[in-house]
Motif scaffolding. Structure first.
Motif, PDB file in Angstrom:
ATOM      1  N   ILE A 348       5.417 -17.204 -26.665  1.00  0.00           N
ATOM      2  CA  ILE A 348       3.903 -17.572 -27.206  1.00  0.00           C
ATOM      3  C   ILE A 348       3.648 -17.833 -28.560  1.00  0.00           C
ATOM      4  O   ILE A 348       3.234 -19.023 -28.703  1.00  0.00           O
ATOM      5  CB  ILE A 348       3.234 -16.033 -27.259  1.00  0.00           C
ATOM      6  CG1 ILE A 348       2.956 -15.360 -25.894  1.00  0.00           C
ATOM      7  CG2 ILE A 348       1.865 -15.895 -27.957  1.00  0.00           C
ATOM      8  CD1 ILE A 348       2.350 -14.046 -26.017  1.00  0.00           C
ATOM      9  N   ILE A 349       4.954 -17.726 -29.472  1.00  0.00           N
ATOM     10  CA  ILE A 349       4.623 -18.092 -30.989  1.00  0.00           C
ATOM     11  C   ILE A 349       5.529 -19.871 -30.672  1.00  0.00           C
ATOM     12  O   ILE A 349       4.743 -20.573 -31.556  1.00  0.00           O
ATOM     13  CB  ILE A 349       5.953 -17.384 -31.592  1.00  0.00           C
ATOM     14  CG1 ILE A 349       5.387 -15.910 -31.924  1.00  0.00           C
ATOM     15  CG2 ILE A 349       6.316 -17.991 -33.086  1.00  0.00           C
ATOM     16  CD1 ILE A 349       6.177 -15.136 -32.583  1.00  0.00           C
ATOM     17  N   SER A 350       6.383 -20.037 -29.714  1.00  0.00           N
ATOM     18  CA  SER A 350       6.724 -21.375 -29.591  1.00  0.00           C
ATOM     19  C   SER A 350       5.401 -22.172 -29.136  1.00  0.00           C
ATOM     20  O   SER A 350       5.199 -23.416 -29.566  1.00  0.00           O
ATOM     21  CB  SER A 350       7.691 -21.500 -28.543  1.00  0.00           C
ATOM     22  OG  SER A 350       8.881 -20.927 -28.993  1.00  0.00           O
ATOM     23  N   ASP A 351       4.554 -21.819 -28.295  1.00  0.00           N
ATOM     24  CA  ASP A 351       3.407 -22.489 -27.690  1.00  0.00           C
ATOM     25  C   ASP A 351       2.308 -22.443 -28.831  1.00  0.00           C
ATOM     26  O   ASP A 351       1.702 -23.571 -28.848  1.00  0.00           O
ATOM     27  CB  ASP A 351       2.715 -21.735 -26.620  1.00  0.00           C
ATOM     28  CG  ASP A 351       1.716 -22.550 -25.757  1.00  0.00           C
ATOM     29  OD1 ASP A 351       1.908 -23.657 -25.301  1.00  0.00           O
ATOM     30  OD2 ASP A 351       0.642 -21.943 -25.940  1.00  0.00           O
ATOM     31  N   ILE A 352       2.143 -21.671 -29.676  1.00  0.00           N
ATOM     32  CA  ILE A 352       1.324 -21.484 -30.538  1.00  0.00           C
ATOM     33  C   ILE A 352       1.827 -22.677 -31.670  1.00  0.00           C
ATOM     34  O   ILE A 352       1.013 -23.352 -32.239  1.00  0.00           O
ATOM     35  CB  ILE A 352       0.958 -20.314 -31.563  1.00  0.00           C
ATOM     36  CG1 ILE A 352       0.363 -19.199 -30.376  1.00  0.00           C
ATOM     37  CG2 ILE A 352       0.173 -20.325 -32.719  1.00  0.00           C
ATOM     38  CD1 ILE A 352       0.286 -17.933 -31.031  1.00  0.00           C
ATOM     39  N   HIS A 357       0.954 -27.909 -34.325  1.00  0.00           N
ATOM     40  CA  HIS A 357       1.326 -29.219 -34.616  1.00  0.00           C
ATOM     41  C   HIS A 357       0.430 -30.322 -34.002  1.00  0.00           C
ATOM     42  O   HIS A 357       0.463 -31.461 -34.902  1.00  0.00           O
ATOM     43  CB  HIS A 357       2.828 -29.151 -34.237  1.00  0.00           C
ATOM     44  CG  HIS A 357       3.435 -30.725 -34.482  1.00  0.00           C
ATOM     45  ND1 HIS A 357       3.679 -30.730 -35.750  1.00  0.00           N
ATOM     46  CD2 HIS A 357       3.700 -31.719 -33.582  1.00  0.00           C
ATOM     47  CE1 HIS A 357       4.284 -32.136 -36.010  1.00  0.00           C
ATOM     48  NE2 HIS A 357       4.283 -32.582 -34.759  1.00  0.00           N
ATOM     49  N   GLU A 358      -0.113 -30.169 -32.716  1.00  0.00           N
ATOM     50  CA  GLU A 358      -0.834 -31.181 -32.234  1.00  0.00           C
ATOM     51  C   GLU A 358      -2.173 -31.453 -32.847  1.00  0.00           C
ATOM     52  O   GLU A 358      -2.698 -32.290 -33.311  1.00  0.00           O
ATOM     53  CB  GLU A 358      -1.095 -30.839 -30.859  1.00  0.00           C
ATOM     54  CG  GLU A 358      -0.159 -31.215 -29.909  1.00  0.00           C
ATOM     55  CD  GLU A 358       0.379 -32.557 -29.619  1.00  0.00           C
ATOM     56  OE1 GLU A 358      -0.239 -33.404 -29.968  1.00  0.00           O
ATOM     57  OE2 GLU A 358       1.692 -32.757 -29.583  1.00  0.00           O
ATOM     58  N   ILE A 359      -2.993 -30.280 -33.239  1.00  0.00           N
ATOM     59  CA  ILE A 359      -4.055 -30.214 -34.090  1.00  0.00           C
ATOM     60  C   ILE A 359      -3.826 -30.817 -35.468  1.00  0.00           C
ATOM     61  O   ILE A 359      -4.679 -31.592 -36.004  1.00  0.00           O
ATOM     62  CB  ILE A 359      -4.451 -28.636 -34.206  1.00  0.00           C
ATOM     63  CG1 ILE A 359      -4.977 -28.164 -32.935  1.00  0.00           C
ATOM     64  CG2 ILE A 359      -5.832 -28.524 -35.308  1.00  0.00           C
ATOM     65  CD1 ILE A 359      -6.037 -28.836 -32.098  1.00  0.00           C
ATOM     66  N   SER A 360      -2.429 -30.419 -36.165  1.00  0.00           N
ATOM     67  CA  SER A 360      -2.523 -30.888 -37.560  1.00  0.00           C
ATOM     68  C   SER A 360      -2.171 -32.404 -37.408  1.00  0.00           C
ATOM     69  O   SER A 360      -2.549 -33.235 -38.480  1.00  0.00           O
ATOM     70  CB  SER A 360      -1.279 -30.361 -38.160  1.00  0.00           C
ATOM     71  OG  SER A 360       0.216 -30.441 -37.423  1.00  0.00           O
ATOM     72  N   SER A 361      -1.576 -32.931 -36.428  1.00  0.00           N
ATOM     73  CA  SER A 361      -1.491 -34.235 -36.002  1.00  0.00           C
ATOM     74  C   SER A 361      -2.705 -35.051 -35.797  1.00  0.00           C
ATOM     75  O   SER A 361      -2.954 -36.273 -35.792  1.00  0.00           O
ATOM     76  CB  SER A 361      -0.473 -34.604 -35.180  1.00  0.00           C
ATOM     77  OG  SER A 361       0.732 -34.116 -35.421  1.00  0.00           O
ATOM     78  N   GLN A 365      -7.590 -32.866 -28.762  1.00  0.00           N
ATOM     79  CA  GLN A 365      -7.514 -32.435 -27.174  1.00  0.00           C
ATOM     80  C   GLN A 365      -6.257 -31.571 -26.876  1.00  0.00           C
ATOM     81  O   GLN A 365      -5.968 -31.686 -25.459  1.00  0.00           O
ATOM     82  CB  GLN A 365      -7.782 -33.957 -26.543  1.00  0.00           C
ATOM     83  CG  GLN A 365      -8.843 -34.497 -26.504  1.00  0.00           C
ATOM     84  CD  GLN A 365      -8.910 -35.719 -25.900  1.00  0.00           C
ATOM     85  OE1 GLN A 365      -7.900 -36.363 -25.288  1.00  0.00           O
ATOM     86  NE2 GLN A 365     -10.227 -35.811 -25.385  1.00  0.00           N
ATOM     87  N   ALA A 366      -5.599 -31.159 -27.655  1.00  0.00           N
ATOM     88  CA  ALA A 366      -4.255 -30.476 -27.381  1.00  0.00           C
ATOM     89  C   ALA A 366      -4.766 -29.137 -26.408  1.00  0.00           C
ATOM     90  O   ALA A 366      -5.820 -28.436 -26.718  1.00  0.00           O
ATOM     91  CB  ALA A 366      -3.731 -30.106 -28.668  1.00  0.00           C
ATOM     92  N   GLU A 367      -3.677 -28.765 -25.533  1.00  0.00           N
ATOM     93  CA  GLU A 367      -4.066 -27.648 -24.587  1.00  0.00           C
ATOM     94  C   GLU A 367      -2.789 -26.569 -24.748  1.00  0.00           C
ATOM     95  O   GLU A 367      -1.612 -27.054 -24.915  1.00  0.00           O
ATOM     96  CB  GLU A 367      -4.406 -28.028 -23.383  1.00  0.00           C
ATOM     97  CG  GLU A 367      -5.861 -28.876 -23.120  1.00  0.00           C
ATOM     98  CD  GLU A 367      -5.939 -29.217 -21.589  1.00  0.00           C
ATOM     99  OE1 GLU A 367      -4.959 -29.130 -20.835  1.00  0.00           O
ATOM    100  OE2 GLU A 367      -7.144 -29.980 -21.317  1.00  0.00           O
TER     101      GLU A 367
END
Length: 656
Positions: A348-352, A357-361, A365-367
């Protein structure tokens, strides 16, 4: 971690040991109580039976004496007819029954054998009423005896028996090594006791308790119950010694009672041994239970400590866990679940981390690409909702930035116009404020003039009131003058009448003087003088009357003028009052106008301040609109860096 493990172990041991201690204490206390209660009930029963036995023996002995007394009385009745030797028979009977003496009394208390009198004997006085009586100890030369007086018809039989009779009874009923049996009468005096000296001295615990309550208080309380005819069992102290006693009243006596006692230590020692044995057994049981509990606690708390250590590492962020506890019970299941929980947390922590990271980039549209079990599914939902809300928010910010850029120019134009109009309003308000200040000052002067006029009118009204008072006094004076003139007019008329009568009398006197001739000549001269004086008086009266009439007419005119003047002054006073009221109202209105003008002046000051504030606000709005336009442009630039849909991907790359 060591502290928690030790805490669980301590809590488990303390709880279990507490339960064991409570159980051992309850069992020990129950054992001690049952032993104590059994011993107490046994003693109670034994002592009560012993005291009842003593009471029955004494009662039986008294019944035997009653039979002997009846036989003596019957013999005396029969011997009275035969005239036998009664003294010899009584001596033989005394020896036969172990008595000191037997005597027969008449109804008046005198012995028929030797003539002794028993009239002062309390036992005889009670027996005289038809009831058998037992006397208190009779002490003679160190010996003690008792009298049993038995009434039978017209005679009374006296049986005197020695102390040994009661002594044998109380010795036969001695309980244990420390047991003592004693008897007391209705006053608490010792009637029989193992210690013969107490009987000789007439010892009384109730009386001794009055002198020494600490030594004899409990014994005195017990003996009061004996005197009252009660039967019972009690623990008590005598001179610091703990004793037990059972007491029973003695029938066919005048309030005697027997008490069988013994030392408490002799019969209650078994309870102490039982208590010590129970305590020792409880201590041994607790030691054995503590050792067993320590072994069981180690087996339980050691794997729990390992699981707690793993959970602490997990809470510290260390997810690389792999516990190996080979147990199939609940503890083994806990360890297995800890391992599974660590692996799931790691995924779970890896997925979060990837999602953030996608949001900060800038990729909104990250899922999520991991399964979130149970309540953790809320995290996944929240992350996707955050991305969705950010996309919508950025689109709205972009649209709002465009609108802000367009509207900031309009705000700047409006602010410039507002500043210009505010400056014009400020000048007009300053002119209006200057004019209002002059009006306000003139209103204040008018109010002062009206106040002075009110004072003058008030003083004029007071003067008119004083004039009315003076005119009223003048009217009263004119009325008095008129009244006096009328009285003078009457007096003048009276003088004219007197002058007329005097003139007539003078004429008559002259006629009579002429008739008298030479003798009346002198009298005639007098009559002529009187007539001349009367004529002068009449003339003076006429002149006075004329003057008085003129005064009366003048007074009437003055009175009329004074009345008219008073009426006019009253009208002037009324009009002056009305004028004063009108001026007072004008004064109030002037003061109200002054207050209103002051309020208007304050309002104008407030409006002037508002206009100045509006001018300042307009300037600030103009500057803010410029700054807002710049911020809107910067906001559009920042929003262009985010990719909120597929079309924005190309737009963002082009802008970059």
């Amino acid at each position: 971690m060591k502290r928690r493990q030790t805490g669980i172990k301590r809590e488990l041991i303390l709880f279990t040991m507490g339960c064991i201690i409570c159980i051992v204490f309850i069992l020990s206390a129950g054992s001690v109580y049952l032993s104590y209660d059994l011993n107490r009930r046994t003693l109670n029963k034994c002592l009560k039976e012993t005291s009842e036995l003593v009471s029955e023996k004494i009662t039986q002995q008294l019944k035997e004496y009653s039979v002997i007394a009846e036989s003596i009385a019957l013999y005396q009745i029969g011997n009275a007819a035969r005239e036998g030797n009664i003294a010899l028979f009584l001596n033989m009977s005394s020896s036969q029954y172990g008595l000191n003496k037997i005597d027969i009394l008449s109804k008046d208390g005198v012995s028929i054998v030797n003539g002794d009198s028993y009239n002062q004997d309390p036992a005889f006085l009670q027996a005289k009423e038809g009831t058998a009586s037992l006397s208190d100890p009779i002490v003679k030369e160190g010996n003690v005896s008792y009298e049993y007086i038995y009434p039978y018809g017209d005679i009374v039989v006296v049986l005197e028996f020695p102390y040994s009779v009661f002594e044998e009874i109380i010795k036969d009923t001695k309980l244990g090594d420390t047991g003592i049996t004693y008897m007391i009468n209705r006053n608490g005096r010792k009637m029989a006791h193992e210690d013969f000296s107490l009987v000789l001295a007439g010892q009384n615990d109730i009386e001794d308790a009055k002198k020494d309550p600490g030594a004899y208080g409990e014994a005195a309380s017990l003996e009061r119950s004996m005197i009252n005819g009660d039967a019972g069992f009690r623990f008590f102290r005598v001179k610091g010694e703990k004793k037990i006693g059972a007491y029973t009243p003695i029938a066919d006596t005048n309030g005697w009672s027997v008490n069988v006692t013994a030392m408490e230590s002799e019969f209650m020692s078994g309870v102490t041994v039982s208590m010590l044995g129970s305590l020792l057994l409880g201590i041994v049981s607790m030691i054995l239970a503590g050792l067993a509990m320590l072994h069981i606690a180690n087996r339980i708390t050691k794997p729990i400590g390992q699981a707690a250590e793993a959970i602490e590492r997990l809470s510290g962020g260390d997810l690389n866990l792999e516990l190996s506890v080979k147990r199939s019970d609940e503890i083994g299941q806990i360890v297995q679940k800890v391992n599974e929980m660590a692996g799931k947390y790691k995924d779970i922590i890896s997925d979060i981390s990837r999602f953030l990271h996608e949001i900060s980039s800038g990729n909104l549209q990250a899922e999520s690409g991991c399964e979130y079990p149970g309540e953790f599914n809320g995290i996944r939902t929240s992350m996707e909702a955050i991305a969705f809300r950010l996309r919508e928010t950025l689109l709205r910010i972009k649209a709002s930035a465009d609108e802000v850029t367009e509207g900031s120019g309009q705000v700047w134009d409006g602010a410039q116009e507002l500043a210009k109009r505010s400056a014009e309003q400020s000048g007009a308000i300053e002119e209006l404020q200057s004019a209002m200040t002059g009006v306000f000052q003139q209103s204040v002067k008018n109010a002062e003039y009206v106040k002075k006029a009110s004072v003058y009118v008030t003083e004029s009204g007071k003067k008119v009131d004083e004039g009315n008072l003076h005119m009223h006094s003048l009217n009263q004076a004119m009325e008095e003058v008129d009244l006096t003139s009328r009285k003078i007019n009457g007096i003048t008329k009276l003088i004219e009448d007197i002058a007329f009568q005097t003139n007539i009398l003078a004429l008559n006197a002259a006629v009579e003087a002429g008739r008298a001739g030479a003798a009346g000549k002198g009298f005639g001269v007098v009559a002529d003088e009187v007539r001349n004086l009367a004529a002068k008086s009449a003339d003076a009266a006429k002149e006075t009357k004329g003057l008085v009439e003129q005064s009366v007419n003048a007074v009437s005119k003055g009175r009329s003028l004074a009345e008219n003047t008073g009426r006019i002054l009253k009208e002037i006073a009324g009009q002056a009052g009305m004028t004063e009221e009108v001026i007072r109202q004008i004064e109030v209105s002037s003061m109200d106008q002054v207050q209103v003008m002051e309020q208007i002046n304050q309002s104008l000051l407030t409006v002037s301040e508002v206009v100045q504030s509006n001018m300042e606000t307009a300037r600030e709005s103009s500057e803010s609109s410029k700054w807002l336009a710049g911020q809107a442009q910067a906001l559009q630039t920042e929003v262009s860096h985010f990719r909120v849909n597929e079309q924005d991907k190309q737009i963002g790359s082009d802008q970059i």
